[in-house]
Write a protein that holds these residues in place. Structure first.
Motif, PDB file in Angstrom:
ATOM      1  N   LYS A  11      36.026 -53.931 -28.818  1.00  0.00           N
ATOM      2  CA  LYS A  11      37.078 -54.583 -27.958  1.00  0.00           C
ATOM      3  C   LYS A  11      38.198 -53.723 -27.510  1.00  0.00           C
ATOM      4  O   LYS A  11      38.727 -53.839 -26.499  1.00  0.00           O
ATOM      5  N   ASN A  12      38.195 -52.599 -28.011  1.00  0.00           N
ATOM      6  CA  ASN A  12      39.201 -51.573 -27.584  1.00  0.00           C
ATOM      7  C   ASN A  12      38.572 -51.028 -26.358  1.00  0.00           C
ATOM      8  O   ASN A  12      39.465 -50.844 -25.231  1.00  0.00           O
ATOM      9  N   ILE A  13      37.408 -50.907 -26.226  1.00  0.00           N
ATOM     10  CA  ILE A  13      36.684 -50.112 -25.195  1.00  0.00           C
ATOM     11  C   ILE A  13      36.641 -51.368 -23.889  1.00  0.00           C
ATOM     12  O   ILE A  13      37.024 -50.851 -22.852  1.00  0.00           O
ATOM     13  N   LEU A  14      36.505 -52.455 -24.227  1.00  0.00           N
ATOM     14  CA  LEU A  14      36.714 -53.581 -23.139  1.00  0.00           C
ATOM     15  C   LEU A  14      38.172 -53.668 -22.752  1.00  0.00           C
ATOM     16  O   LEU A  14      38.222 -53.902 -21.607  1.00  0.00           O
ATOM     17  N   ASP A  15      39.081 -53.536 -23.656  1.00  0.00           N
ATOM     18  CA  ASP A  15      40.404 -53.397 -23.133  1.00  0.00           C
ATOM     19  C   ASP A  15      40.990 -52.228 -22.587  1.00  0.00           C
ATOM     20  O   ASP A  15      42.015 -52.108 -22.081  1.00  0.00           O
ATOM     21  N   GLY A  16      40.071 -51.266 -22.689  1.00  0.00           N
ATOM     22  CA  GLY A  16      40.421 -49.799 -22.134  1.00  0.00           C
ATOM     23  C   GLY A  16      39.582 -49.408 -20.948  1.00  0.00           C
ATOM     24  O   GLY A  16      39.853 -49.922 -19.872  1.00  0.00           O
TER      25      GLY A  16
ATOM     26  N   ILE B 187      26.841 -50.508 -12.226  1.00  0.00           N
ATOM     27  CA  ILE B 187      26.250 -51.626 -13.002  1.00  0.00           C
ATOM     28  C   ILE B 187      24.922 -51.297 -13.874  1.00  0.00           C
ATOM     29  O   ILE B 187      24.874 -51.644 -14.849  1.00  0.00           O
ATOM     30  N   GLN B 188      24.217 -50.330 -13.306  1.00  0.00           N
ATOM     31  CA  GLN B 188      23.072 -49.706 -14.175  1.00  0.00           C
ATOM     32  C   GLN B 188      23.795 -49.002 -15.272  1.00  0.00           C
ATOM     33  O   GLN B 188      23.365 -49.075 -16.590  1.00  0.00           O
ATOM     34  N   LYS B 189      24.749 -48.420 -15.139  1.00  0.00           N
ATOM     35  CA  LYS B 189      25.720 -47.665 -16.286  1.00  0.00           C
ATOM     36  C   LYS B 189      25.946 -48.511 -17.246  1.00  0.00           C
ATOM     37  O   LYS B 189      25.880 -48.225 -18.496  1.00  0.00           O
ATOM     38  N   HIS B 190      26.758 -49.660 -16.646  1.00  0.00           N
ATOM     39  CA  HIS B 190      27.142 -50.692 -17.911  1.00  0.00           C
ATOM     40  C   HIS B 190      25.936 -51.311 -18.419  1.00  0.00           C
ATOM     41  O   HIS B 190      26.364 -51.603 -19.490  1.00  0.00           O
ATOM     42  N   ASN B 191      25.149 -51.666 -17.676  1.00  0.00           N
ATOM     43  CA  ASN B 191      23.700 -52.293 -18.169  1.00  0.00           C
ATOM     44  C   ASN B 191      23.297 -51.576 -19.521  1.00  0.00           C
ATOM     45  O   ASN B 191      22.623 -52.249 -20.526  1.00  0.00           O
ATOM     46  N   GLU B 192      23.204 -50.201 -19.434  1.00  0.00           N
ATOM     47  CA  GLU B 192      22.808 -49.292 -20.283  1.00  0.00           C
ATOM     48  C   GLU B 192      23.613 -49.196 -21.475  1.00  0.00           C
ATOM     49  O   GLU B 192      23.455 -48.162 -22.369  1.00  0.00           O
ATOM     50  N   SER B 193      24.914 -49.309 -21.403  1.00  0.00           N
ATOM     51  CA  SER B 193      26.067 -48.846 -22.188  1.00  0.00           C
ATOM     52  C   SER B 193      25.855 -49.657 -23.649  1.00  0.00           C
ATOM     53  O   SER B 193      25.188 -50.727 -23.931  1.00  0.00           O
ATOM     54  N   SER B 194      26.237 -49.315 -24.734  1.00  0.00           N
ATOM     55  CA  SER B 194      25.962 -49.857 -26.015  1.00  0.00           C
ATOM     56  C   SER B 194      27.070 -50.878 -26.106  1.00  0.00           C
ATOM     57  O   SER B 194      26.684 -51.753 -27.020  1.00  0.00           O
ATOM     58  N   HIS B 195      28.196 -50.739 -25.628  1.00  0.00           N
ATOM     59  CA  HIS B 195      29.193 -52.071 -25.894  1.00  0.00           C
ATOM     60  C   HIS B 195      28.620 -53.264 -25.125  1.00  0.00           C
ATOM     61  O   HIS B 195      28.941 -54.534 -25.603  1.00  0.00           O
ATOM     62  N   HIS B 196      28.144 -53.111 -24.045  1.00  0.00           N
ATOM     63  CA  HIS B 196      27.395 -54.328 -23.505  1.00  0.00           C
ATOM     64  C   HIS B 196      26.128 -54.931 -23.986  1.00  0.00           C
ATOM     65  O   HIS B 196      26.121 -56.038 -24.010  1.00  0.00           O
ATOM     66  N   ASN B 197      25.466 -53.902 -24.474  1.00  0.00           N
ATOM     67  CA  ASN B 197      24.311 -54.435 -25.131  1.00  0.00           C
ATOM     68  C   ASN B 197      24.627 -54.985 -26.696  1.00  0.00           C
ATOM     69  O   ASN B 197      24.068 -56.101 -27.044  1.00  0.00           O
TER      70      ASN B 197
END
Length: 435
Positions: free
Chosen positions: A110-115, A134-144
Motif C-alpha cells: 500500500k505504501n508503494i502504491l501510495d508512493g 507497462i512491462q516494468k509494472h507488469n513484472e513488479s512484485s507489488h502488481h503480482n
C-alpha cells in the motif's frame, strides 16, 4: 442486459460523474471518492479486467498529445489490466486500483502504491515510455501481489490466462529452453563426453548449445538473454544428471518388480583414484523370457570385509525398494570374503534368504582356467612373452611405430588386392562355365 452493454453503461456513468465534478470541485479532496463513485469505478475496473477494451469502445476517446504521441489500443489488448481514462488522457492499472480500493494489499504494498507507484493509480501519460513502463509494472512484485489478491477474490482460472498472457508465454519459452538444456546434457552423457572444459565458455556443453543455436532461434535467444537465470551453470548440469539417473533407476526397478524374481551380481574393484567401489547388477527375466542384466550403480566401500560388503548390498536393495526375499540367486568371485561358507557374503545372504542360491561367477572361473592352462604350456608362455617384447619394442619409439604403421598399411592393401583378384578370377570362371 448483456455483458458488453453493461460494461459500456458503467463507463458512461463513470465519465458523466467525472465531468460533473471535474471543474466545479478543483479544490476538493478527490483522494477518497464517495461510495457511489467508488462502486462505479470498481465496476469499470472489473469489467475491463475480465473483458479487454474493444476497438469500438476505445475509438473516439483516445486523445493525441501535442508531441504526436498517444495511448495505443494494442497495449490494453496485450495487457488487459491497462485501463485508459479519456478525461485525464492517462492510463491506470485496474488491478492495483481494485486492490487498493478494496484494501486487499499488505501495508508495505500500500505504501508503494501510495508512493513511487502512485502514477498507476492516479494516471500515467508519459506515452514515450508507455510500453516500457507497462512491462516494468507488469513484472513488479507489488502488481503480482495485487493480481493474486484479485484472482483469489474471483476464483477464476480463465482470468489467469487472460491477464497473465505474457507470463504464460514466458513460461512456455522457459520450458522450451530447459528442454534444450536437458537434451544437450543427456546427449553428452549418452556419448560419454565430458560436459565441462578448461573454461566454462569452451566446455562441450556450451559449444553444443552454440552449435544448436545456429539452426534454432529459440535456443539462440535463450543463451543470449540478459537474465542470469539460464540454467546452464555446473550446479544445474549436475542436478539434471542426478535427476536423469534417478529416473533411469526408477524405470529399471519397475521392470524388476514386474519380473518379481531376480539375482544379484556384485564385484569390488578400485577406480583410478584408488577408491574401493562395489559394482552391483541385477539379473532378471521378463514376461517374454528375455534375460536382462541391469547395472544399478557403484557403491563406495571403506573396507572389503564380508560384513561391510553385505551391508552395502542390502542397503542398495532397500534404497531401491527391492524386496531381498524375492532374490533367487547371487553370483560373486571366488575370494574368501565373498564365497566363504562360514562368514562370507553369500553365507550372510542365505541366512536372511535361504532361497538365494550362490553361483560361482563363470567369468572369473574362465579367467582362472585360462591362466592355469597357459602356465602349463611352455610354448604358449614363450609366444606371449615374445609378443609382449615386440609390442614394447615398437611402441617404445615413435619412428619404429611410424615404420610399423606403413608396413601394416601396405600389407592391408596387398591383402585387399589379392582378395579382389581372387574374387574376379572366380567370377570369370563361373561366367565361362555358364556361358
Amino acid at each position: 442486459m448483456k455483458r458488453g452493454s453493461k460494461g459500456q453503461a458503467s463507463i458512461d456513468m463513470f465519465l458523466k460523474k467525472k465531468q460533473k465534478s471535474g471543474e466545479d470541485e478543483k479544490g476538493a479532496d478527490t483522494s477518497q471518492p464517495d461510495a457511489e463513485t467508488a462502486e462505479s469505478y470498481s465496476i469499470v475496473s472489473t469489467t475491463l479486467l475480465t473483458q479487454p477494451m474493444t476497438t469500438d469502445a476505445a475509438r473516439g476517446y483516445v486523445k493525441e498529445s501535442t508531441g504526436g504521441r498517444k495511448f495505443q489500443e494494442k497495449w490494453s489488448k496485450e495487457f488487459t489490466w491497462v485501463q485508459y481514462d479519456p478525461e485525464k488522457d492517462a492510463m491506470t492499472c485496474s488491478v492495483c486500483s481494485w486492490a487498493l480500493a478494496n484494501n486487499r494489499v499488505r501495508p508495505g504494498v500500500k505504501n508503494i502504491l501510495d508512493g513511487q507507484e502512485k502514477k498507476w493509480i492516479e494516471g500515467f501519460n508519459s506515452w514515450r515510455k508507455g510500453m516500457y513502463a507497462i512491462q516494468k509494472h507488469n513484472e513488479s512484485s507489488h502488481h503480482n501481489e495485487c493480481l493474486s489478491a484479485k484472482l483469489n477474490e474471483d476464483g477464476s482460472q480463465d482470468m489467469i490466462n487472460t491477464i497473465c498472457r505474457k507470463s504464460v508465454k514466458s513460461k512456455e519459452e522457459n520450458r522450451r529452453g530447459l528442454k534444450a538444456i536437458f537434451d544437450a546434457v543427456l546427449y553428452l552423457a549418452r556419448q560419454g563426453q565430458s560436459l565441462r572444459g578448461h573454461t566454462e565458455e569452451e566446455s562441450n556443453f556450451k559449444q553444443l548449445l552454440k552449435f544448436c543455436s545456429k539452426y534454432n532461434q529459440e535456443i539462440k535467444g535463450w543463451i543470449n538473454r540478459p537474465s542470469k537465470f539460464k540454467w546452464i551453470v555446473p550446479e544445474i548440469q549436475n542436478e539434471i544428471l542426478n535427476q536423469s539417473c534417478h529416473e533411469i533407476l526408477r524405470n529399471l526397478v519397475k521392470k524388476i518388480h514386474k519380473s518379481k524374481w531376480y539375482s544379484v551380481i556384485a564385484d569390488e574393484t578400485a577406480d583410478i583414484s584408488r577408491k574401493e567401489q562395489l559394482s552391483i547388477c541385477l539379473h532378471h527375466v521378463d514376461d517374454s523370457l528375455l534375460v536382462h542384466e541391469d547395472f544399478i550403480g557403484f557403491y563406495s566401500v571403506e573396507t572389503t570385509t564380508a560384513l561391510n560388503i553385505f551391508n552395502t548390498i542390502q542397503q542398495a536393495l532397500l534404497s531401491l525398494n527391492i524386496d531381498i526375499q524375492m532374490c533367487r540367486g547371487q553370483s560373486y568371485d571366488g575370494a574368501a570374503n565373498m564365497r566363504g561358507h562360514i562368514s562370507g557374503v553369500q553365507k550372510r545372504f542365505t541366512e536372511i534368504n535361504p532361497l538365494a542360491t550362490y553361483v560361482y561367477c563363470a567369468g572369473h572361473q574362465i579367467n582362472l582356467v585360462v591362466q592355469e592352462c597357459f602356465s602349463q604350456n611352455h610354448h604358449a608362455v614363450t609366444a606371449l612373452e615374445v609378443l609382449s617384447c615386440v609390442v614394447n619394442f615398437i611402441k617404445g619409439s615413435p619412428k619404429r611405430f611410424s615404420d610399423f604403421s606403413k608396413i601394416n598399411d601396405d600389407a592391408t592393401k596387398a591383402k585387399s588386392h589379392a582378395a579382389a583378384c581372387t574374387a574376379a578370377y572366380r567370377v570369370t570362371a563361373v561366367t565361362s562355365q555358364l556361358g
